[in-house]
Scaffold this motif. Structure first.
Motif, PDB file in Angstrom:
ATOM      1  N   ASN A   1      28.844 111.798  59.175  1.00 19.87           N
ATOM      2  CA  ASN A   1      29.422 111.438  57.871  1.00 19.87           C
ATOM      3  C   ASN A   1      28.844 110.132  57.330  1.00 19.87           C
ATOM      4  O   ASN A   1      29.563 109.237  56.918  1.00 19.87           O
ATOM      5  CB  ASN A   1      30.945 111.340  57.958  1.00 19.87           C
ATOM      6  CG  ASN A   1      31.583 112.645  58.318  1.00 19.87           C
ATOM      7  OD1 ASN A   1      31.041 113.713  58.028  1.00 19.87           O
ATOM      8  ND2 ASN A   1      32.734 112.582  58.978  1.00 19.87           N
ATOM      9  N   LYS A   2      27.542 110.000  57.374  1.00 22.13           N
ATOM     10  CA  LYS A   2      26.800 108.842  56.884  1.00 22.13           C
ATOM     11  C   LYS A   2      27.100 107.547  57.655  1.00 22.13           C
ATOM     12  O   LYS A   2      26.817 106.461  57.189  1.00 22.13           O
ATOM     13  CB  LYS A   2      27.055 108.625  55.384  1.00 22.13           C
ATOM     14  CG  LYS A   2      26.588 109.778  54.534  1.00 22.13           C
ATOM     15  CD  LYS A   2      26.789 109.469  53.072  1.00 22.13           C
ATOM     16  CE  LYS A   2      26.331 110.656  52.235  1.00 22.13           C
ATOM     17  NZ  LYS A   2      26.501 110.436  50.819  1.00 22.13           N
ATOM     18  N   ASN A   3      27.703 107.646  58.816  1.00 18.88           N
ATOM     19  CA  ASN A   3      27.951 106.500  59.689  1.00 18.88           C
ATOM     20  C   ASN A   3      27.099 106.636  60.947  1.00 18.88           C
ATOM     21  O   ASN A   3      27.033 107.696  61.540  1.00 18.88           O
ATOM     22  CB  ASN A   3      29.431 106.418  60.092  1.00 18.88           C
ATOM     23  CG  ASN A   3      30.310 106.067  58.919  1.00 18.88           C
ATOM     24  OD1 ASN A   3      29.915 105.308  58.048  1.00 18.88           O
ATOM     25  ND2 ASN A   3      31.502 106.644  58.879  1.00 18.88           N
ATOM     26  N   ARG A   4      26.485 105.536  61.345  1.00 23.73           N
ATOM     27  CA  ARG A   4      25.618 105.555  62.515  1.00 23.73           C
ATOM     28  C   ARG A   4      26.425 105.222  63.767  1.00 23.73           C
ATOM     29  O   ARG A   4      27.282 104.339  63.766  1.00 23.73           O
ATOM     30  CB  ARG A   4      24.514 104.521  62.323  1.00 23.73           C
ATOM     31  CG  ARG A   4      23.567 104.424  63.495  1.00 23.73           C
ATOM     32  CD  ARG A   4      22.512 103.413  63.283  1.00 23.73           C
ATOM     33  NE  ARG A   4      23.130 102.104  63.062  1.00 23.73           N
ATOM     34  CZ  ARG A   4      22.456 101.007  62.806  1.00 23.73           C
ATOM     35  NH1 ARG A   4      21.154 101.053  62.702  1.00 23.73           N
ATOM     36  NH2 ARG A   4      23.060  99.871  62.622  1.00 23.73           N
ATOM     37  N   ALA A   5      26.138 105.886  64.834  1.00 28.59           N
ATOM     38  CA  ALA A   5      26.710 105.591  66.151  1.00 28.59           C
ATOM     39  C   ALA A   5      25.553 105.320  67.106  1.00 28.59           C
ATOM     40  O   ALA A   5      24.565 106.059  67.118  1.00 28.59           O
ATOM     41  CB  ALA A   5      27.557 106.751  66.636  1.00 28.59           C
ATOM     42  N   LEU A   6      25.659 104.278  67.902  1.00 30.78           N
ATOM     43  CA  LEU A   6      24.609 103.886  68.830  1.00 30.78           C
ATOM     44  C   LEU A   6      25.114 104.001  70.263  1.00 30.78           C
ATOM     45  O   LEU A   6      26.289 103.723  70.539  1.00 30.78           O
ATOM     46  CB  LEU A   6      24.189 102.438  68.574  1.00 30.78           C
ATOM     47  CG  LEU A   6      23.626 102.141  67.186  1.00 30.78           C
ATOM     48  CD1 LEU A   6      23.551 100.640  66.963  1.00 30.78           C
ATOM     49  CD2 LEU A   6      22.259 102.757  67.046  1.00 30.78           C
ATOM     50  N   ILE A   7      24.248 104.399  71.176  1.00 32.42           N
ATOM     51  CA  ILE A   7      24.608 104.460  72.590  1.00 32.42           C
ATOM     52  C   ILE A   7      23.977 103.244  73.274  1.00 32.42           C
ATOM     53  O   ILE A   7      22.763 103.043  73.230  1.00 32.42           O
ATOM     54  CB  ILE A   7      24.109 105.753  73.249  1.00 32.42           C
ATOM     55  CG1 ILE A   7      24.753 106.945  72.565  1.00 32.42           C
ATOM     56  CG2 ILE A   7      24.447 105.736  74.730  1.00 32.42           C
ATOM     57  CD1 ILE A   7      24.217 108.264  73.047  1.00 32.42           C
ATOM     58  N   LEU A   8      24.835 102.430  73.886  1.00 30.61           N
ATOM     59  CA  LEU A   8      24.421 101.204  74.551  1.00 30.61           C
ATOM     60  C   LEU A   8      24.642 101.370  76.046  1.00 30.61           C
ATOM     61  O   LEU A   8      25.692 101.844  76.469  1.00 30.61           O
ATOM     62  CB  LEU A   8      25.265 100.030  74.022  1.00 30.61           C
ATOM     63  CG  LEU A   8      25.000  98.665  74.615  1.00 30.61           C
ATOM     64  CD1 LEU A   8      23.648  98.153  74.142  1.00 30.61           C
ATOM     65  CD2 LEU A   8      26.100  97.694  74.216  1.00 30.61           C
ATOM     66  N   ARG A   9      23.636 100.978  76.842  1.00 27.59           N
ATOM     67  CA  ARG A   9      23.744 101.074  78.305  1.00 27.59           C
ATOM     68  C   ARG A   9      23.380  99.728  78.929  1.00 27.59           C
ATOM     69  O   ARG A   9      22.563  98.989  78.391  1.00 27.59           O
ATOM     70  CB  ARG A   9      22.801 102.138  78.842  1.00 27.59           C
ATOM     71  CG  ARG A   9      23.184 103.552  78.461  1.00 27.59           C
ATOM     72  CD  ARG A   9      22.339 104.554  79.187  1.00 27.59           C
ATOM     73  NE  ARG A   9      22.577 104.487  80.616  1.00 27.59           N
ATOM     74  CZ  ARG A   9      23.370 105.336  81.280  1.00 27.59           C
ATOM     75  NH1 ARG A   9      23.971 106.296  80.619  1.00 27.59           N
ATOM     76  NH2 ARG A   9      23.531 105.241  82.575  1.00 27.59           N
ATOM     77  N   ASP A  10      23.980  99.488  80.095  1.00 21.90           N
ATOM     78  CA  ASP A  10      23.613  98.300  80.862  1.00 21.90           C
ATOM     79  C   ASP A  10      23.092  98.671  82.250  1.00 21.90           C
ATOM     80  O   ASP A  10      22.974  97.821  83.109  1.00 21.90           O
ATOM     81  CB  ASP A  10      24.790  97.332  80.976  1.00 21.90           C
ATOM     82  CG  ASP A  10      25.898  97.830  81.876  1.00 21.90           C
ATOM     83  OD1 ASP A  10      25.899  99.029  82.226  1.00 21.90           O
ATOM     84  OD2 ASP A  10      26.770  97.022  82.238  1.00 21.90           O
ATOM     85  N   GLY A  11      22.795  99.927  82.483  1.00 21.23           N
ATOM     86  CA  GLY A  11      22.309 100.390  83.771  1.00 21.23           C
ATOM     87  C   GLY A  11      23.389 101.090  84.580  1.00 21.23           C
ATOM     88  O   GLY A  11      23.094 101.980  85.364  1.00 21.23           O
ATOM     89  N   GLN A  12      24.641 100.703  84.407  1.00 21.10           N
ATOM     90  CA  GLN A  12      25.733 101.322  85.143  1.00 21.10           C
ATOM     91  C   GLN A  12      26.733 101.997  84.212  1.00 21.10           C
ATOM     92  O   GLN A  12      27.257 103.048  84.522  1.00 21.10           O
ATOM     93  CB  GLN A  12      26.465 100.266  85.971  1.00 21.10           C
ATOM     94  CG  GLN A  12      25.565  99.605  86.979  1.00 21.10           C
ATOM     95  CD  GLN A  12      26.089  98.239  87.373  1.00 21.10           C
ATOM     96  OE1 GLN A  12      27.070  97.752  86.840  1.00 21.10           O
ATOM     97  NE2 GLN A  12      25.400  97.614  88.311  1.00 21.10           N
ATOM     98  N   ARG A  13      27.010 101.375  83.085  1.00 21.40           N
ATOM     99  CA  ARG A  13      27.999 101.915  82.147  1.00 21.40           C
ATOM    100  C   ARG A  13      27.335 102.209  80.817  1.00 21.40           C
ATOM    101  O   ARG A  13      26.232 101.742  80.545  1.00 21.40           O
ATOM    102  CB  ARG A  13      29.116 100.888  81.931  1.00 21.40           C
ATOM    103  CG  ARG A  13      29.880 100.591  83.193  1.00 21.40           C
ATOM    104  CD  ARG A  13      30.780  99.414  82.988  1.00 21.40           C
ATOM    105  NE  ARG A  13      29.928  98.227  82.902  1.00 21.40           N
ATOM    106  CZ  ARG A  13      30.356  96.999  82.707  1.00 21.40           C
ATOM    107  NH1 ARG A  13      31.620  96.788  82.553  1.00 21.40           N
ATOM    108  NH2 ARG A  13      29.519  95.993  82.650  1.00 21.40           N
TER     109      ARG A  13
END
Length: 171
Positions: free
Chosen positions: A102-114
């Motif tokens: 719906n014209k909103n961006r979602a980003l996936i962030l990782r730190d190696g474990q979570r």
């Protein structure tokens, strides 16, 4: 406030002693008097002259100055050097994906474990937004179109994470 009787007596005694010492007429002479002793007795220790600014001893390299002047021009090459600040902690996060709903961006962030989903209004269980605590003192501070800003709280160290090719919606 009532002062006890013994304190009143001590105060009066102290005041009388101060007045007596002030007006008694005993004067100290500026020059020390030589003390002579009768023959056969040991002589007393000599009286040392007063130390003035003109007669002040000069400090040599062997003497230790307990209160040195804080002047940078006097620092020698043997003075200890200030250690440089430690290198900043590397940013442990990376962006591994992005999608648009719906014209909103979602980003996936990782730190190696979570992993976390950075979005403002999605219904993901792992959703985070500005102000979220990511552990180890890291907090998400800002979400921009070109980068994310994280802050390491004990040091208040801000770091940017560029979004690279996650900036624009794919065609």
């Amino acid at each position: 406030m009532k002062i006890p009787r013994y304190l009143q007596i001590m105060l009066a005694f102290t005041l009388a002693a101060c007045l007596w010492s002030q007006f008694s007429g005993d004067t100290d002479s500026e020059q020390p008097q030589a003390v002579t002793s009768p023959p056969g007795k040991p002589k007393p220790a000599p009286i040392l002259p007063r130390v003035t600014a003109k007669t002040m001893p000069v400090l040599t390299e062997k003497t230790v100055d307990l209160f040195p002047v804080q002047d940078r021009s006097r620092l020698s090459a043997k003075a200890p050097r200030v250690k440089p600040a430690p290198a900043p902690t590397p940013l442990p996060f990376q962006i591994t994906g992005a999608w648009w709903v719906n014209k909103n961006r979602a980003l996936i962030l990782r730190d190696g474990q979570r992993r976390w989903v950075i979005c403002k209004s999605c219904r993901s269980k792992e959703r985070i937004w500005i102000g979220a605590d990511l552990g180890n003192g890291w907090h998400l501070l800002e979400v921009n179109e070109e980068y994310l800003v994280f802050r390491r709280l004990p040091q208040r160290d801000d770091r940017r994470l560029a979004l690279a090719d996650m900036k624009s919606k794919p065609a």
